[in-house]
Design a protein around this motif. Structure first.
Motif, PDB file in Angstrom:
ATOM      1  N   ALA A 178       0.830  -1.203   0.000  1.00 56.35           N
ATOM      2  CA  ALA A 178       0.000   0.000   0.000  1.00 56.35           C
ATOM      3  C   ALA A 178       0.868   1.258   0.000  1.00 56.35           C
ATOM      4  CB  ALA A 178      -0.928  -0.003   1.212  1.00 56.35           C
ATOM      5  N   ARG A 179       1.939   1.251   0.774  1.00 57.86           N
ATOM      6  CA  ARG A 179       2.850   2.397   0.777  1.00 57.86           C
ATOM      7  C   ARG A 179       3.474   2.585  -0.601  1.00 57.86           C
ATOM      8  NH1 ARG A 179       6.369   5.544   3.987  1.00 57.86           N
ATOM      9  NH2 ARG A 179       5.612   4.721   5.971  1.00 57.86           N
ATOM     10  N   ALA A 180       3.860   1.490  -1.252  1.00 53.35           N
ATOM     11  CA  ALA A 180       4.441   1.583  -2.596  1.00 53.35           C
ATOM     12  C   ALA A 180       3.443   2.183  -3.576  1.00 53.35           C
ATOM     13  CB  ALA A 180       4.884   0.197  -3.073  1.00 53.35           C
ATOM     14  N   ALA A 181       2.165   1.825  -3.432  1.00 48.87           N
ATOM     15  CA  ALA A 181       1.132   2.391  -4.307  1.00 48.87           C
ATOM     16  C   ALA A 181       1.007   3.898  -4.097  1.00 48.87           C
ATOM     17  CB  ALA A 181      -0.207   1.700  -4.052  1.00 48.87           C
ATOM     18  N   VAL A 182       1.077   4.337  -2.845  1.00 46.48           N
ATOM     19  CA  VAL A 182       0.986   5.763  -2.539  1.00 46.48           C
ATOM     20  C   VAL A 182       2.192   6.506  -3.086  1.00 46.48           C
ATOM     21  CG1 VAL A 182       0.942   7.466  -0.676  1.00 46.48           C
ATOM     22  CG2 VAL A 182      -0.439   5.386  -0.488  1.00 46.48           C
ATOM     23  N   GLU A 183       3.373   5.951  -2.877  1.00 43.96           N
ATOM     24  CA  GLU A 183       4.597   6.625  -3.328  1.00 43.96           C
ATOM     25  C   GLU A 183       4.690   6.654  -4.853  1.00 43.96           C
ATOM     26  OE1 GLU A 183       7.725   4.632  -1.260  1.00 43.96           O
ATOM     27  OE2 GLU A 183       7.082   5.368   0.706  1.00 43.96           O
ATOM     28  N   SER A 184       4.168   5.630  -5.512  1.00 43.28           N
ATOM     29  CA  SER A 184       4.131   5.637  -6.978  1.00 43.28           C
ATOM     30  C   SER A 184       3.172   6.706  -7.486  1.00 43.28           C
ATOM     31  CB  SER A 184       3.712   4.261  -7.499  1.00 43.28           C
ATOM     32  OG  SER A 184       4.668   3.279  -7.169  1.00 43.28           O
ATOM     33  N   LEU A 185       2.041   6.854  -6.794  1.00 44.91           N
ATOM     34  CA  LEU A 185       1.070   7.869  -7.175  1.00 44.91           C
ATOM     35  C   LEU A 185       1.642   9.266  -6.975  1.00 44.91           C
ATOM     36  CD1 LEU A 185      -1.797   8.528  -8.145  1.00 44.91           C
ATOM     37  CD2 LEU A 185      -2.548   8.399  -5.757  1.00 44.91           C
ATOM     38  N   ARG A 186       2.393   9.463  -5.907  1.00 35.08           N
ATOM     39  CA  ARG A 186       3.003  10.780  -5.682  1.00 35.08           C
ATOM     40  C   ARG A 186       4.034  11.090  -6.756  1.00 35.08           C
ATOM     41  NH1 ARG A 186       3.715  15.076  -2.877  1.00 35.08           N
ATOM     42  NH2 ARG A 186       2.272  14.774  -1.170  1.00 35.08           N
ATOM     43  N   LEU A 187       4.784  10.089  -7.188  1.00 27.39           N
ATOM     44  CA  LEU A 187       5.747  10.295  -8.259  1.00 27.39           C
ATOM     45  C   LEU A 187       5.041  10.759  -9.524  1.00 27.39           C
ATOM     46  CD1 LEU A 187       8.675  10.007  -9.327  1.00 27.39           C
ATOM     47  CD2 LEU A 187       8.112   7.630  -9.884  1.00 27.39           C
ATOM     48  N   GLU A 188       3.922  10.124  -9.849  1.00 26.08           N
ATOM     49  CA  GLU A 188       3.190  10.513 -11.049  1.00 26.08           C
ATOM     50  C   GLU A 188       2.534  11.876 -10.886  1.00 26.08           C
ATOM     51  OE1 GLU A 188      -0.449   9.035 -13.967  1.00 26.08           O
ATOM     52  OE2 GLU A 188       0.326   7.690 -12.426  1.00 26.08           O
ATOM     53  N   ALA A 189       2.018  12.163  -9.704  1.00 24.97           N
ATOM     54  CA  ALA A 189       1.380  13.458  -9.477  1.00 24.97           C
ATOM     55  C   ALA A 189       2.372  14.599  -9.659  1.00 24.97           C
ATOM     56  CB  ALA A 189       0.762  13.502  -8.080  1.00 24.97           C
ATOM     57  N   GLY A 190       3.628  14.370  -9.268  1.00 25.66           N
ATOM     58  CA  GLY A 190       4.640  15.394  -9.480  1.00 25.66           C
ATOM     59  C   GLY A 190       4.947  15.608 -10.947  1.00 25.66           C
TER      60      GLY A 190
END
Length: 291
Positions: A178-190
Motif C-alpha cells: 500500500a505504501r508503494a502504491a501511494v509513493e508511486s502515485l506521488r511520483l506521477e502526481a509530481g
C-alpha cells in the motif's frame, strides 16, 4: 506567498531531514542538532551552491536551477532515481497560472488485450495514469480481484489497495504494498500536477484513508520496476509472486506488469492450481476471455 511551490519546499525539507549527517563526510562542528537530518547550509555546501540560493529553493521561490545544480542537490540529498525524477518534475512545473486539466481517455490496443489473454500461466495487468487498471488477463483477475466487474470509477489499483478490505486480507505485506502504491502515485502526481483526475483521486484517498494521509505527507516517491508480493489467497493459500514492469511503446502512460513464481516452488504449484480453477470458473460462468 501565492506563487510559492509548496510541493517542492515540502519535498526538499523532508529529503533533507532523512539524511544522516554522519554519512556525508562533513566535519563535525560541535553544534547540537535539534532536528534530524542536515541543516540547509550543509546541503548547500555539499551541492556547491550558496546557502542563500538553497534556502530560497527550499522555500519554493521562483528559481529555475541548471541541470548540474539539480544533480548536485540530488547527490547531496542522496536521492534515488525516482527521487531525482520527482525533484526535476517539481522544479520544472511553475506554480503560477495553473489550470486543472482533463487528461484524454485511456485505451488499450486490441492486440495488447490479445497478448494478455495469451499469457494463460502468468498474471498480467496494464496500468495507466494514476494507476488506473486498463486491462488484465484471467489469471490476474483470479489472483487479485476482477477489476472488470467493478464500476469504471473504481478500477484503480491504488484506490483498491487503500480502501478495500479484501486487499488488506489478500496481501501478507499489505503495508509495504500500500505504501508503494501511494509513493508511486506521488511520483506521477509530481510529473503531471495539473491533471484533474489525479487531484480528485488524491483528495478522495486523503479523505477516506488515514494511512494514505500519513504516507502522502511524507513526500516519499517510488517507481515500480520489479519486486515481489506475498499473498494469502482464499483459494490456493500462501504464495509469493515476483513482478517485472514493462513500459509500452506507443503510450508512455501505460505499463505492463507481468507476474511469475519461482520454478518448482510451492508458489508455482499454487499459481498452477489457481489457473485451473480460473479456467473452470470461467467456463461455468459463461464469460469470454475478456469482459
Amino acid at each position: 506567498m501565492a506563487d510559492t511551490n509548496r510541493e517542492l519546499a515540502d519535498f526538499l525539507r523532508r529529503a533533507r531531514a532523512a539524511v544522516d549527517p554522519a554519512g556525508t563526510g562533513l566535519p563535525a562542528d560541535g553544534r547540537i542538532r535539534r532536528v534530524p537530518g542536515l541543516r540547509r547550509e550543509e546541503v548547500a555546501v555539499l551541492a556547491g551552491v550558496s546557502a542563500d540560493y538553497y534556502a530560497r529553493l527550499e522555500q519554493g521561490r521562483r528559481i529555475v536551477p541548471s541541470e548540474s545544480v539539480v544533480d548536485a542537490i540530488a547527490d547531496a540529498l542522496g536521492l534515488d532515481d525516482a527521487g531525482r525524477s520527482h525533484l526535476r518534475d517539481l522544479i520544472g512545473h511553475s506554480p503560477l497560472a495553473r489550470t486543472r486539466r482533463v487528461s484524454p481517455v485511456q485505451r488499450v490496443r486490441p492486440a495488447l488485450h490479445q497478448f494478455l489473454d495469451s499469457l494463460e500461466g502468468q498474471p498480467a495487468i496494464v496500468l495507466g495514469r494514476r494507476s488506473d487498471v486498463l486491462a488484465s488477463n484471467r489469471l490476474a483477475r483470479a489472483l487479485f480481484v476482477d477489476f472488470d466487474r467493478m464500476p469504471a470509477a473504481d478500477r484503480n489499483y491504488a484506490k483498491w489497495m487503500l480502501l478495500s478490505d479484501d486487499a488488506r486480507q489478500l496481501f501478507l505485506d499489505w503495508d509495504v504494498q500500500a505504501r508503494a502504491a501511494v509513493e508511486s502515485l506521488r511520483l506521477e502526481a509530481g510529473n503531471d500536477p495539473d491533471d484533474r483526475a489525479t487531484q480528485e483521486l488524491v483528495s478522495a484517498l486523503a479523505e477516506a484513508s488515514p494511512e494514505f494521509r500519513q504516507w502522502w505527507g511524507e513526500h516519499r516517491v517510488f517507481q515500480r520496476t520489479y519486486g515481489s508480493k506475498r499473498l494469502r489467497h482464499p483459494i490456493v493459500g500462501d504464495l509469493t509472486v515476483q513482478y517485472e514492469s514493462l513500459s509500452l511503446p506507443g503510450d508512455q502512460h501505460q505499463t505492463l506488469f507481468v507476474y511469475s513464481t519461482e520454478p518448482a516452488s510451492r508458489s508455482r504449484e499454487a499459481l498452477g492450481l489457481l489457473a485451473s480453477w480460473a479456467a473452470t470458473a470461467q467456463a461455468g460462468d459463461g464469460r469470454g476471455s475478456r469482459v
